[in-house]
Design an enzyme around this catalytic site. Structure first.
Site, short mmCIF file in Angstrom:
data_model
loop_
_atom_site.label_atom_id
_atom_site.label_comp_id
_atom_site.label_asym_id
_atom_site.label_seq_id
_atom_site.Cartn_x
_atom_site.Cartn_y
_atom_site.Cartn_z
N TYR A 173 -1.66 0.31 10.81
CA TYR A 173 -1.91 -0.20 9.45
C TYR A 173 -0.70 0.10 8.56
O TYR A 173 -0.22 -0.76 7.82
CB TYR A 173 -3.20 0.41 8.86
CG TYR A 173 -3.43 -0.02 7.43
CD1 TYR A 173 -3.78 -1.34 7.13
CD2 TYR A 173 -3.26 0.87 6.37
CE1 TYR A 173 -3.97 -1.75 5.82
CE2 TYR A 173 -3.45 0.46 5.06
CZ TYR A 173 -3.80 -0.85 4.78
OH TYR A 173 -3.97 -1.26 3.47
N SER A 232 0.86 -1.20 0.00
CA SER A 232 0.00 0.00 0.00
C SER A 232 0.88 1.24 0.00
O SER A 232 2.02 1.20 0.49
CB SER A 232 -0.87 0.02 1.26
OG SER A 232 -1.57 1.25 1.36
P1 NDP Z 1 -11.65 -5.76 0.72
O1 NDP Z 1 -12.13 -5.57 2.13
O2 NDP Z 1 -12.62 -5.56 -0.38
O3 NDP Z 1 -10.99 -7.21 0.57
C1 NDP Z 1 -10.17 -7.75 1.57
C2 NDP Z 1 -10.05 -9.24 1.34
O4 NDP Z 1 -9.18 -9.77 2.35
C3 NDP Z 1 -11.39 -9.94 1.47
O5 NDP Z 1 -11.52 -10.89 0.45
C4 NDP Z 1 -11.29 -10.63 2.83
O6 NDP Z 1 -12.02 -11.86 2.80
C5 NDP Z 1 -9.79 -10.91 2.91
N1 NDP Z 1 -9.35 -11.16 4.27
C6 NDP Z 1 -9.32 -10.31 5.32
N2 NDP Z 1 -8.89 -10.94 6.42
C7 NDP Z 1 -8.64 -12.24 6.05
C8 NDP Z 1 -8.19 -13.38 6.72
N3 NDP Z 1 -7.93 -13.38 8.05
N4 NDP Z 1 -8.04 -14.54 6.04
C9 NDP Z 1 -8.31 -14.58 4.71
N5 NDP Z 1 -8.76 -13.54 4.01
C10 NDP Z 1 -8.93 -12.38 4.69
O7 NDP Z 1 -10.42 -4.76 0.57
P2 NDP Z 1 -9.33 -4.59 -0.60
O8 NDP Z 1 -9.64 -5.43 -1.77
O9 NDP Z 1 -9.16 -3.14 -0.80
O10 NDP Z 1 -8.04 -5.13 0.15
C11 NDP Z 1 -7.15 -6.09 -0.41
C12 NDP Z 1 -5.74 -5.73 -0.03
O11 NDP Z 1 -5.41 -4.49 -0.62
C13 NDP Z 1 -5.49 -5.57 1.46
O12 NDP Z 1 -4.25 -6.18 1.78
C14 NDP Z 1 -5.41 -4.07 1.65
O13 NDP Z 1 -4.63 -3.71 2.76
C15 NDP Z 1 -4.78 -3.66 0.34
N6 NDP Z 1 -4.95 -2.27 -0.08
C16 NDP Z 1 -6.19 -1.71 -0.20
C17 NDP Z 1 -6.31 -0.38 -0.60
C18 NDP Z 1 -7.63 0.31 -0.70
O14 NDP Z 1 -7.67 1.55 -0.72
N7 NDP Z 1 -8.73 -0.40 -0.81
C19 NDP Z 1 -5.12 0.40 -0.96
C20 NDP Z 1 -3.88 -0.29 -0.79
C21 NDP Z 1 -3.81 -1.58 -0.39
P3 NDP Z 1 -12.91 -12.45 4.01
O15 NDP Z 1 -13.37 -11.29 4.84
O16 NDP Z 1 -14.00 -13.17 3.27
O17 NDP Z 1 -11.97 -13.36 4.73
C1 8X3 Z 2 -5.12 1.58 1.90
C2 8X3 Z 2 -4.76 2.92 1.42
O1 8X3 Z 2 -4.26 5.30 2.17
O2 8X3 Z 2 -6.30 4.26 3.00
O3 8X3 Z 2 -3.98 0.78 1.96
O4 8X3 Z 2 -4.16 3.61 3.87
S1 8X3 Z 2 -4.86 4.07 2.69
#
Ligand code: NDP
Ligand code: 8X3
Length: 246
Positions: A144, A131
């Site tokens: 985070y 991220s």
């Molecule tokens: P979502 O909440 O849409 O997706 C997160 C996914 O992670 C879900 O499928 C969830 O599945 C899974 N997850 C969470 N905890 C667990 C666990 N303990 N075991 C297995 N699966 C898990 O968010 P994003 O798609 O945005 O997030 C995906 C990744 O991208 C994360 O690592 C996040 O930190 C990163 N990210 C997101 C950004 C944003 O702005 N959205 C920016 C930068 C990075 P379930 O709950 O079904 O287990």
């Molecule tokens: C998620 C992006 O900027 O909300 O990783 O932390 S931010």
């Protein structure tokens, strides 16, 4: 045929990666806690419950995925979450532990089980969804951000430790992406989550999946170490251009 394993494929970026790799005809294994959602994401994929904070669940998931589709060619470590925006002095340790256990320890526990076969086969690609939060801290994001910053030395060390084995390691580090991320961060408060994206054009999960697929489809001698991908309207985690309300 390339076997792509994706953690956290039940929504957002993980689901978009599943769709994108599926379109290329790759074999997929998808895991998440909400495993009931997985079958609809990429028809034909092998789907299995996975909680990356539970080693026994990781072992069941990986063993079943390998039994279904053979050795892992690409591991997309996507499962992750943020909880809250409390300042350090105001936070409770519970949210910190959940973020570190999921984003750092969970990712390590999955990766360490996948790597030995990649090293032995002299082929494999570990993709990590980092991220922009791992590059710049912000108020209320300390833990985070730390969990995402931690992925940088982990990726660097794996590159050094696997040197000579053809294993590739790529970190894809997005800025703001509209997914369920903010809904999860704010414990289901949809109004608060929507405000994060108010007046901004964020990245889509598909934009990030494009980057993951691009890295994974380079020739085997090319390793993209880090891809930082931002919305044009975002200069740092908390510096965002928002269109004035009409
Ligand atoms: P979502 O909440 O849409 O997706 C997160 C996914 O992670 C879900 O499928 C969830 O599945 C899974 N997850 C969470 N905890 C667990 C666990 N303990 N075991 C297995 N699966 C898990 O968010 P994003 O798609 O945005 O997030 C995906 C990744 O991208 C994360 O690592 C996040 O930190 C990163 N990210 C997101 C950004 C944003 O702005 N959205 C920016 C930068 C990075 P379930 O709950 O079904 O287990
Ligand atoms: C998620 C992006 O900027 O909300 O990783 O932390 S931010």
């Amino acid at each position: 045929m390339t076997h792509v394993v994706i953690t956290g494929a039940s929504s957002g970026i993980g689901a978009a990666c599943a769709r994108a790799f599926g379109k290329l005809g790759h074999t997929l294994s998808l895991g998440a806690r909400r495993s009931d959602r997985l079958a609809a994401i990429a028809p034909g994929a092998f789907c299995h419950a996975l909680d990356v904070t539970k080693p026994a669940s990781i072992e069941r998931f990986l063993a079943a995925a390998i039994a279904a589709h053979g050795p892992i060619d690409v591991l997309v470590n996507n499962a992750g979450l943020a909880r809250g925006v409390e300042k350090i002095a105001e936070a409770t340790g519970e949210a910190w532990r959940e973020m570190i256990e999921t984003n750092v320890i969970g990712l390590l526990e999955v990766t360490r089980r996948a790597l030995p076969a990649m090293i032995a086969r002299k082929q494999g690609h570990v993709v990590v969804i980092g991220s922009i939060a791992g590059h710049k801290a912000y108020v209320g994001g300390g833990v985070y951000c730390a969990s995402k910053r931690a992925l940088q030395p982990i990726c660097e060390a794996i590159r050094m430790e696997t040197l000579g084995s053809n294993v590739r390691v790529t970190s894809v580090d997005p800025g703001m992406v509209e997914t369920e991320f903010s809904l999860v961060r704010f414990q289901g408060d949809a109004e608060r989550a929507a405000k994060v994206y108010d007046g901004v054009r964020p990245l889509t999960a598909d934009d990030v999946a494009d980057c993951v697929v691009f890295a994974a489809t380079r020739p085997p001698h090319v390793n993209l170490d880090t891809i930082v991908v931002m919305p044009t309207d975002q200069a740092s985690p908390q510096m965002v251009h928002r269109a004035p309300k009409a």
